[in-house]
Design a protein around this motif. Structure first.
Motif, PDB file in Angstrom:
ATOM      1  N   UNK A 132       4.730   3.535  -9.414  1.00 46.69           N
ATOM      2  CA  UNK A 132       4.774   3.079 -10.939  1.00 46.69           C
ATOM      3  C   UNK A 132       5.353   2.069 -10.822  1.00 46.69           C
ATOM      4  N   UNK A 133       6.718   1.932 -10.162  1.00 48.59           N
ATOM      5  CA  UNK A 133       7.304   0.678 -10.121  1.00 48.59           C
ATOM      6  C   UNK A 133       6.462  -0.741  -9.802  1.00 48.59           C
ATOM      7  N   UNK A 134       5.850  -0.355  -8.616  1.00 47.68           N
ATOM      8  CA  UNK A 134       5.064  -1.389  -7.936  1.00 47.68           C
ATOM      9  C   UNK A 134       3.931  -1.835  -9.043  1.00 47.68           C
ATOM     10  N   UNK A 135       3.311  -0.980  -9.754  1.00 51.31           N
ATOM     11  CA  UNK A 135       2.148  -1.489 -10.694  1.00 51.31           C
ATOM     12  C   UNK A 135       2.705  -2.201 -11.972  1.00 51.31           C
ATOM     13  N   UNK A 136       3.984  -1.764 -12.347  1.00 53.78           N
ATOM     14  CA  UNK A 136       4.383  -2.371 -13.595  1.00 53.78           C
ATOM     15  C   UNK A 136       4.777  -3.879 -13.072  1.00 53.78           C
ATOM     16  N   UNK A 150       7.365  -0.345   6.688  1.00 51.86           N
ATOM     17  CA  UNK A 150       7.582   0.635   5.857  1.00 51.86           C
ATOM     18  C   UNK A 150       8.919   0.484   4.836  1.00 51.86           C
ATOM     19  N   UNK A 151       8.453   0.793   3.528  1.00 53.46           N
ATOM     20  CA  UNK A 151       9.628   0.580   2.698  1.00 53.46           C
ATOM     21  C   UNK A 151       9.466   1.869   1.851  1.00 53.46           C
ATOM     22  N   UNK A 152      10.325   3.104   2.118  1.00 51.69           N
ATOM     23  CA  UNK A 152      10.324   4.173   1.650  1.00 51.69           C
ATOM     24  C   UNK A 152       8.837   4.803   1.599  1.00 51.69           C
ATOM     25  N   UNK A 153       8.157   5.049   0.478  1.00 49.02           N
ATOM     26  CA  UNK A 153       6.884   5.595   0.657  1.00 49.02           C
ATOM     27  C   UNK A 153       5.808   4.795   0.560  1.00 49.02           C
ATOM     28  N   UNK A 154       5.934   3.467   0.891  1.00 51.34           N
ATOM     29  CA  UNK A 154       4.946   2.449   0.859  1.00 51.34           C
ATOM     30  C   UNK A 154       5.145   1.470   2.047  1.00 51.34           C
ATOM     31  N   UNK A 155       3.885   0.806   2.337  1.00 52.15           N
ATOM     32  CA  UNK A 155       3.747  -0.138   3.310  1.00 52.15           C
ATOM     33  C   UNK A 155       3.825  -1.591   2.876  1.00 52.15           C
ATOM     34  N   UNK A 182       0.805  -1.264  -0.054  1.00 51.56           N
ATOM     35  CA  UNK A 182      -0.119  -0.056  -0.153  1.00 51.56           C
ATOM     36  C   UNK A 182       0.944   1.015  -0.105  1.00 51.56           C
ATOM     37  N   UNK A 183       0.388   2.539  -0.403  1.00 54.96           N
ATOM     38  CA  UNK A 183       0.961   3.663  -0.503  1.00 54.96           C
ATOM     39  C   UNK A 183       0.668   4.259   1.012  1.00 54.96           C
ATOM     40  N   UNK A 184       1.590   5.311   1.472  1.00 49.23           N
ATOM     41  CA  UNK A 184       1.309   5.819   2.564  1.00 49.23           C
ATOM     42  C   UNK A 184      -0.316   6.305   2.934  1.00 49.23           C
ATOM     43  N   UNK A 185      -0.654   6.842   1.750  1.00 44.60           N
ATOM     44  CA  UNK A 185      -2.015   7.570   1.796  1.00 44.60           C
ATOM     45  C   UNK A 185      -3.124   6.530   1.957  1.00 44.60           C
ATOM     46  N   UNK A 186      -2.778   5.209   1.934  1.00 45.63           N
ATOM     47  CA  UNK A 186      -3.808   4.031   1.869  1.00 45.63           C
ATOM     48  C   UNK A 186      -4.352   3.498   0.685  1.00 45.63           C
ATOM     49  N   UNK A 187      -3.657   3.939  -0.444  1.00 52.08           N
ATOM     50  CA  UNK A 187      -4.107   3.187  -1.722  1.00 52.08           C
ATOM     51  C   UNK A 187      -3.335   2.021  -1.934  1.00 52.08           C
ATOM     52  N   UNK A 188      -4.349   0.930  -2.303  1.00 55.23           N
ATOM     53  CA  UNK A 188      -3.798  -0.442  -2.428  1.00 55.23           C
ATOM     54  C   UNK A 188      -3.274  -0.664  -4.073  1.00 55.23           C
ATOM     55  N   UNK A 189      -1.926  -1.088  -3.670  1.00 52.74           N
ATOM     56  CA  UNK A 189      -1.376  -1.270  -5.255  1.00 52.74           C
ATOM     57  C   UNK A 189      -1.236  -2.761  -5.450  1.00 52.74           C
TER      58      UNK A 189
END
Length: 528
Positions: free
Chosen positions: A100-104, A60-65, A9-16
């Motif tokens: 972008x990197x996670x989605x690709x 936490x991994x940089x800007x992600x969870x 997930x992103x820090x804002x809660x968006x599921x990737x």
């Protein structure tokens, strides 16, 4: 221990990315993941959150969870070990740790998560094993593919061999059908055509009042401009008897071309021979000035070597014309160093630009008309590092795109010379068939024996000082297309040497008739 889901997930809660390992509805997993950002507090040192039903273990991994959703009965130490392994896998598959990197690389991450967790339980695997399982590399599969490819190549070679044997048997059969005529060989056929050719002007090949050999060569060059090298010229009409090539002869030449031989078809063999070798002199005195060019160009621009070596030779047919002196004119180039023959008078040349023997009473050697070498009178040499002195520059740009290599070659000729019979030979990697030539200014021929692509231009003058060629080959390294060799000739010289006059030393009569030939040729011209 039961892992319900592994998500990024992103820090804002968006599921990737989210992978579920037990049966659950979409509404439930979306609700669990939507509640996670509200439960994460700030300033806490632990990385897990518990609710009534589930436990969230995250990192936490940089800007992600990176998040694991487990039931409350699972072993948290096992959950942390699983989370640690997943945190090592994510950077292995994502080139950048952002949305972008996670989605690709979403599917690659899902496959990797499946190798780590099976039905909610952690597998005993390492990062290297997970990568190997995902890549699905198999030594047996590689070996099978190599064996299959070798069989395909062997079948192709057998096919080519059989086709070559069939072609040779056809050629042998054609030779047997033609009897004794075909046993003459190509050289005797060309010689017989030369002897039997009939001139429509009635003056013969050697006719004319001696306008000079240079005039004959220039006339042929003018006529040959723009002519295809392999095109056959129609025989002149109105002759009393025509002795052109018969249909059987054309079939024989076609069979030779099928074997890879280069055949110049021309019913005027005298003109064709003059392009290869200069005709025998007909004037009493013939002076030949020739310069040989040795140039090595760098593929990225610049000169490694530029060397011009010239000679002036004299040929006298009659002994009566042997007591002479030769007065010449030089272009005044200070970079050219002249050197006379040891038997020549150096003082006479230095003061008056006259080439004469040290002993004026001695005659020059004479030779038959077939001896085209003559007697050497003068040598000169010029070396330079000025790139503007180069008559022809080549730019080669190979670029790999996918499974093909695109090669663009461009030539630029200086205005100093008009170049004749230009051949640019480009080495190629080993190919099973000719390259795909997409665009060319001139003509091309593929020499399969030497793996060389030859680009031919009959004449380069003010109408085509630059030209290009583009072709496509299978993928290859750029160094495979070098060194590029170039051949050409020109009627002008760097030294601009001219014969001003022939001075007779006996008789006191009019100066004897003479002709002058000038020729610039390439001895070693390469782009490395």
């Amino acid at each position: 221990m039961v892992v319900l889901a592994a998500s990024v997930l992103s820090k804002s809660g968006k599921v990737l990315v989210s992978r579920q390992f037990v049966d659950m509805t979409r509404i439930r997993i979306e609700g669990l993941l939507a509640a996670f950002p509200k439960l994460v507090g700030t300033g806490k040192q632990h990385t897990y959150v518990e609710t009534e039903n589930v436990r969230y273990v995250y990192q936490p991994i940089e800007a992600l969870y990176l998040l694991l959703v487990t039931n409350k009965q699972s072993n948290i130490l096992e959950d942390l070990e699983t989370l640690r392994l997943l945190s090592k896998l994510v950077p292995e598959y994502c080139y950048s740790l952002d949305e972008e990197g996670i989605c690709k690389t979403a599917f690659e991450l899902i496959f990797a998560f499946d190798e780590v967790i099976c039905l909610g339980h952690k597998e005993n695997v390492t990062v290297a094993q997970v990568k190997q399982y995902c890549e699905m590399e198999s030594h047996e599969e590689k070996l099978h593919k190599l064996v299959l490819q070798s069989k395909i190549n062997e079948t192709k070679d057998v096919m080519k061999r059989k086709a070559s044997e069939i072609d040779k048997s056809k050629i042998d059969k054609n030779k047997g059908d033609k009897g004794g005529f075909m046993s003459m060989g190509l050289g005797r056929i060309e010689a017989s055509f030369s002897d039997m050719s009939i001139s429509s002007t009635g003056s013969g090949v050697g006719g004319g009042s001696g306008a000079g050999v240079t005039t004959d060569v220039d006339t042929f060059s003018t006529k040959s401009k723009g002519r295809q090298p392999s095109s056959a010229t129609a025989p002149p009409k109105g002759l009393g008897m025509q002795l052109g090539k018969s249909q059987k002869t054309n079939q024989f030449l076609e069979s030779l071309k099928a074997e890879g031989e280069l055949i110049f078809e021309d019913v005027q063999p005298r003109a064709g021979q003059s392009r290869v070798a200069a005709p025998a002199p007909t004037d009493p005195i013939t002076l030949t000035a020739e310069e040989k060019l040795n140039v090595t160009l760098k593929r990225d621009g610049g000169i490694s070597n530029f060397d011009v070596q010239g000679t002036l030779s004299l040929q006298i047919l009659n002994q009566d014309d042997a007591h002479i002196q030769v007065q010449i004119e030089t272009g005044g180039n200070p970079g050219i160093l002249f050197k006379t023959h040891p038997n020549m008078s150096k003082e006479l040349f230095a003061n008056d630009n006259i080439l004469g023997l040290k002993d004026p009473s001695r005659p020059f050697p004479t030779g038959p008309a077939g001896d085209a070498a003559g007697v050497g009178l003068l040598k000169w040499r010029m070396q330079s590092a000025d790139e503007s002195m180069v008559p022809l520059t080549i730019n080669c740009w190979p670029s790999v795109s996918g499974n093909e290599t695109y090669v663009s070659i461009e030539y630029e000729a200086s205005t100093m010379f008009d170049l004749r019979n230009v051949v640019i030979s480009v080495p190629l990697p080993a190919l099973r068939e000719a390259p795909n030539v997409r665009q060319i200014d001139g003509e091309w021929r593929y020499d399969s024996r030497n793996c060389v692509l030859e680009w031919s231009i009959v004449l380069i003058d003010n109408s085509n000082r630059s030209g290009s060629m583009e072709f496509v080959t299978p993928p290859a390294d750029s160094s495979a297309f070098f060194p590029i060799s170039i051949r050409f000739s020109a009627a002008s010289l760097y030294s601009d040497l001219k014969v001003a006059n022939i001075i007779p030393l006996k008789g006191g009569g009019a100066p004897p008739k003479f002709s002058q030939r000038t020729n610039l040729i390439t001895e070693n011209y390469e782009v490395v």
